[in-house]
Write an enzyme that holds these catalytic residues in place. Structure first.
Site, mmCIF file in Angstrom:
data_model
loop_
_atom_site.group_PDB
_atom_site.id
_atom_site.type_symbol
_atom_site.label_atom_id
_atom_site.label_comp_id
_atom_site.label_asym_id
_atom_site.label_seq_id
_atom_site.Cartn_x
_atom_site.Cartn_y
_atom_site.Cartn_z
ATOM 1 N N SER A 1 0.604 -1.063 -0.089
ATOM 2 C CA SER A 1 -0.060 -0.131 0.053
ATOM 3 C C SER A 1 0.771 1.416 0.034
ATOM 4 C CB SER A 1 -1.028 0.104 1.050
ATOM 5 O OG SER A 1 -1.984 -1.112 0.974
ATOM 6 N N TYR B 1 -10.290 2.241 6.110
ATOM 7 C CA TYR B 1 -9.297 1.905 5.016
ATOM 8 C C TYR B 1 -9.952 1.030 4.145
ATOM 9 C CZ TYR B 1 -4.721 1.024 3.163
ATOM 10 O OH TYR B 1 -3.464 1.054 2.445
ATOM 11 N N SER B 2 -9.756 1.094 2.699
ATOM 12 C CA SER B 2 -10.489 0.332 1.492
ATOM 13 C C SER B 2 -9.624 0.516 0.472
ATOM 14 C CB SER B 2 -11.772 0.918 1.414
ATOM 15 O OG SER B 2 -12.231 0.424 0.030
ATOM 16 N N GLY C 1 2.946 -0.821 4.036
ATOM 17 C CA GLY C 1 2.297 -1.504 3.103
ATOM 18 C C GLY C 1 2.588 -3.150 3.316
#
Length: 380
Positions: free
Chosen positions: A89, A194-195, A339
């Site tokens: 991420s 968070y998506s 991430g």
């Protein structure tokens, strides 16, 4: 993206240590002394079960890097400071930067709706793209469910189905449609969650505005100008990063589950939400340049660093536009992103003045330890 992170038993730590786990600071003397707590933290992560860790820090006094543990549990090969790895991420900061650059050029507004740029894409089951703005995608206040919580996706990508589906190609529309099977988590702008779907849609928006894929725009606008030669957007290429270490996952929430080598995987299952590859040096250069204003005009950088609360129970964590603000135990605030993706857990952080930065990677997606490394580096 990977299964929930779990602290491991001592057995894997022993395996890693038997495979040659050790800490090797890149420089000796005063730099090694200054970063001694960080060196201790990466060594502790291996003792606690991480296969291996690589970290690099930069401050006013120069660069320090260190490694601990195994890059390959079978051969005993150690991790290397030159390792490239999947950054998950952290990709989101690159995508957000491109959208903010497009706003600075007058080609879009962050207050534009998703419907304006992607008509009919976010619709049905309680979703309405005409009520969701691009800004809400970038700061995770859209309410759109994350496709990574969909049962089909979890089984095929994050559990036993991985072995059958690891080389499958997922289109952005397929990922969005998985999310739209589920009702919104909340009305747009009323909460935070968070998506990963938000950034798949952001990547689709970049393509609609520019006529080029988000990967091409990241390459043209960020990677080439900053000479981030270890950083790439691999698309559907499943090959492990090179040079790099093997990546390990349990593909399960069970801490006793078998360990699997998941180094090879088609990264389209993450797309604009998390497909990129980089190394510790490139990540620091990117975040330091970004926070110093080298990629965005002042107005857009201010927008990026305007944050919303992530969790009222954890007031020290706030989210901007593809950028997280984390207040550490000593009161120091750092900016960056973490991430997680198959077999890889990464974190890249810098102080707001961009004078002190850190990038750390664990080649296992369950073991944690990177926050402890950040605490050690910035709080010492």
């Amino acid at each position: 993206m990977p299964p929930r992170r779990i602290r491991t038993a001592t057995t894997l730590a022993l395996v890693a240590m038997a495979a040659g786990a050790l800490v090797t600071p890149a420089v000796a003397g005063s730099a090694a002394d200054r970063h001694f707590p960080t060196r201790q933290a990466i060594e502790a992560a291996v003792r606690d079960g991480a296969p291996g860790v690589v970290a690099e820090a930069r401050d006013r006094n120069g660069r320090w890097s260190g490694t601990a543990g195994a890059g390959d549990l079978r051969s005993g090969r150690e991790r290397s400071p030159r390792d490239r790895y999947r950054v998950g991420s952290i990709t989101k900061t690159f995508v957000a930067t491109v959208l903010l650059q497009l706003e600075a050029e007058g080609r879009l507004s962050l207050d534009d709706t998703v419907e304006r740029w992607l008509p009919g894409t976010v619709h049905g089951n309680g979703h309405d793209g005409s009520r969701i703005t691009l800004r809400q995608l970038l700061n995770h206040t859209s309410g759109i469910s994350s496709y990574t919580r969909d049962g089909t996706f979890v089984e095929q990508v994050l559990r036993d189905g991985f072995f059958e589906h690891r080389y499958d190609t997922w289109t952005p529309r397929q990922l969005v449609d998985l999310a739209l099977r589920h009702p919104p988590d909340f009305a747009p702008g009323t909460d935070w969650k968070y998506s990963n779907t938000n950034y798949v849609l952001a990547g689709m928006t970049v393509e609609k505005v520019t006529g080029h894929s988000y990967a091409e725009e990241i390459e043209r606008r960020i990677l080439r100008p900053l000479r981030l030669r270890a950083t790439s957007v691999p698309g559907t290429d499943p090959r492990p990063p090179r040079p790099g270490s093997r990546a390990y996952s349990r593909l399960s929430d069970d801490p006793a589950a078998s360990l699997h080598d998941v180094s090879a995987v088609n990264p389209s299952m993450a797309g604009a939400a998390g497909e990129m590859i980089s190394d510790s040096a490139d990540l620091q250069r990117f975040y330091r340049t970004l926070l110093k204003g080298g990629l965005l005009p002042p107005r857009q950088l201010k927008e990026m660093t305007t944050t919303v609360a992530m969790d009222p129970r954890r007031p020290g964590r706030r989210y901007g536009l593809g950028l997280m603000r984390l207040e550490l135990s000593c009161g120091t605030a750092v900016w960056g992103h973490r991430g997680d993706v198959h077999g890889s857990s990464s974190q890249a952080l810098t102080t707001r003045d961009a004078l002190h930065s850190l990038a750390v990677n664990v080649n296992g997606d369950w073991s944690g330890g990177d926050l402890a490394v950040a605490e050690a580096e910035f709080c010492g």
